[in-house]
Enzyme design. Structure first.
Site, mmCIF file in Angstrom:
data_model
loop_
_atom_site.group_PDB
_atom_site.id
_atom_site.type_symbol
_atom_site.label_atom_id
_atom_site.label_comp_id
_atom_site.label_asym_id
_atom_site.label_seq_id
_atom_site.Cartn_x
_atom_site.Cartn_y
_atom_site.Cartn_z
ATOM 1 C CG ASP A 49 -0.340 -0.036 2.524
ATOM 2 O OD1 ASP A 49 0.882 -0.230 2.598
ATOM 3 O OD2 ASP A 49 -1.061 0.152 3.534
ATOM 4 C CG ASP A 88 0.396 -4.151 1.958
ATOM 5 O OD1 ASP A 88 0.487 -5.090 2.768
ATOM 6 O OD2 ASP A 88 1.193 -3.200 1.917
ATOM 7 C CE LYS A 118 3.130 -6.059 3.709
ATOM 8 N NZ LYS A 118 2.621 -4.913 4.510
ATOM 9 C CD GLU A 120 0.374 -1.635 7.949
ATOM 10 O OE1 GLU A 120 0.050 -0.865 8.878
ATOM 11 O OE2 GLU A 120 0.883 -1.233 6.879
ATOM 12 C CD GLU A 186 7.664 -0.535 7.899
ATOM 13 O OE1 GLU A 186 6.788 -1.267 7.410
ATOM 14 O OE2 GLU A 186 7.877 0.635 7.537
HETATM 15 O O1 KIV Z 1 3.534 -1.118 1.710
HETATM 16 C C1 KIV Z 1 4.674 -1.600 1.649
HETATM 17 O O2 KIV Z 1 5.404 -1.346 0.695
HETATM 18 C C2 KIV Z 1 5.099 -2.467 2.737
HETATM 19 C C3 KIV Z 1 6.492 -2.936 2.860
HETATM 20 C C4 KIV Z 1 7.613 -2.264 2.336
HETATM 21 C C5 KIV Z 1 6.764 -3.911 3.904
HETATM 22 O O3 KIV Z 1 4.313 -2.821 3.545
#
Ligand code: KIV
Length: 283
Positions: A49, A88, A118, A120, A186
């Site tokens: 994202d 994401d 993915k 968070e 992170e």
């Molecule tokens: O949004 C993103 O690019 C990320 C990473 C770099 C881990 O979450």
């Protein structure tokens, strides 16, 4: 029914199996041509994202929508033939509860043909991760500095210092127990990243973490040096494309103004003498 080219791609279990082995190379991509370049060398391509800040000029990732993620993920899908494609989940698309997360993650997977999503969050997202993984949606987790919570953190500050280490460790353990196949760590201290890597049975993917992680990830535009003034400590710049692009654009503008471009080799159906006449020059 014929198999798609994606059957040659790495899978979430392939990535999990790399725990403690050869480090897993991951980069983001948001477009087809960059995805092709990343796919040629990396194990995981993430449609992050971060696209909102990198390509859309947003001040944070909070304004990124599901439609934006799907549009970019479809473009990236066309460029990925061997890496694992992860997409994401944007802010607001999964935090309400497991059902909302499933509905939106299923849409992302169906429309983009990615192999995993993915999201968070640690302890607070464990039930959601469990719900998704039990229903066939592989999840890469993301703990430590989670950029969608930038306002709660008061900025993009290093996490896990001092007593806060316990919180980050609990987050990492919770997502692993919930079934995540890998976890992004992170912007946490290096000793903490090493400790978590030793404690978890799933691969840790570091960004601003430690070389001891099971893999590393960066935003591709950052490591290519596309932004002149954005130089965070955790990014190694492997190129200075901003400088090269700036020089190229300046040279183009100068050529246009001096009528050096287009030159003979760029023209169709016109003789050299005609061109020089049209441009006001002498043959
Ligand atoms: O949004 C993103 O690019 C990320 C990473 C770099 C881990 O979450």
């Amino acid at each position: 029914m014929s198999a798609t080219i994606f059957s040659k791609c790495l899978t979430p279990p392939d990535i999990s199996a790399r725990k403690g082995g050869t480090p897993i190379a991951c980069l983001t991509a948001y477009t087809t041509p960059v995805a092709r370049m990343v796919d040629a060398h990396c194990d995981v391509v993430l449609v992050g994202d971060s696209v909102g800040m990198v390509l859309h000029g947003l001040p944070s990732t909070l304004g990124v929508t599901l439609d934006m993620m799907i549009m970019h993920a479809k473009a990236v899908r066309r460029g990925v033939e061997r890496a694992l494609l992860v997409v994401d989940m944007p802010f607001g698309s999964y935090e309400e509860g497991p059902e909302q997360a499933f509905r939106n993650a299923a849409r992302v997977m169906a429309e983009t043909e990615c192999a995993a999503v993915k999201l968070e969050g640690g302890v607070a997202m464990a039930d959601t991760i469990r719900f998704l993984t039990a229903r066939g949606i592989p999840v890469m987790a993301h703990v430590g500095l989670t950029p969608q919570a930038v306002n709660a953190f008061g900025g993009y500050v290093v996490q896990g210092r001092g007593e806060d280490a316990g919180r980050v460790r609990e987050d990492a353990k919770a997502v692993a127990r919930a079934g995540a196949f890998a976890v992004v760590l992170e912007k946490i201290t290096a000793p903490l990243a090493d400790q978590i890597t030793q404690e978890l049975a799933i691969p840790t993917i570091g960004i601003g973490a430690s070389p001891g992680c099971d893999g590393q990830i960066l935003v591709v535009d950052d490591m290519l040096g596309l932004f002149a003034d954005f130089k965070p400590r955790f990014v190694k710049r492997y190129a200075e494309l901003n400088h090269d692009a700036d020089s190229a654009i300046a040279a183009y503008a100068a050529d246009v103004r001096a009528r050096r471009f287009p030159a003979d080799e760029h023209l169709f159906g016109i003789k050299v003498t005609d061109r020089t006449r049209l441009a006001g020059g002498s043959a």
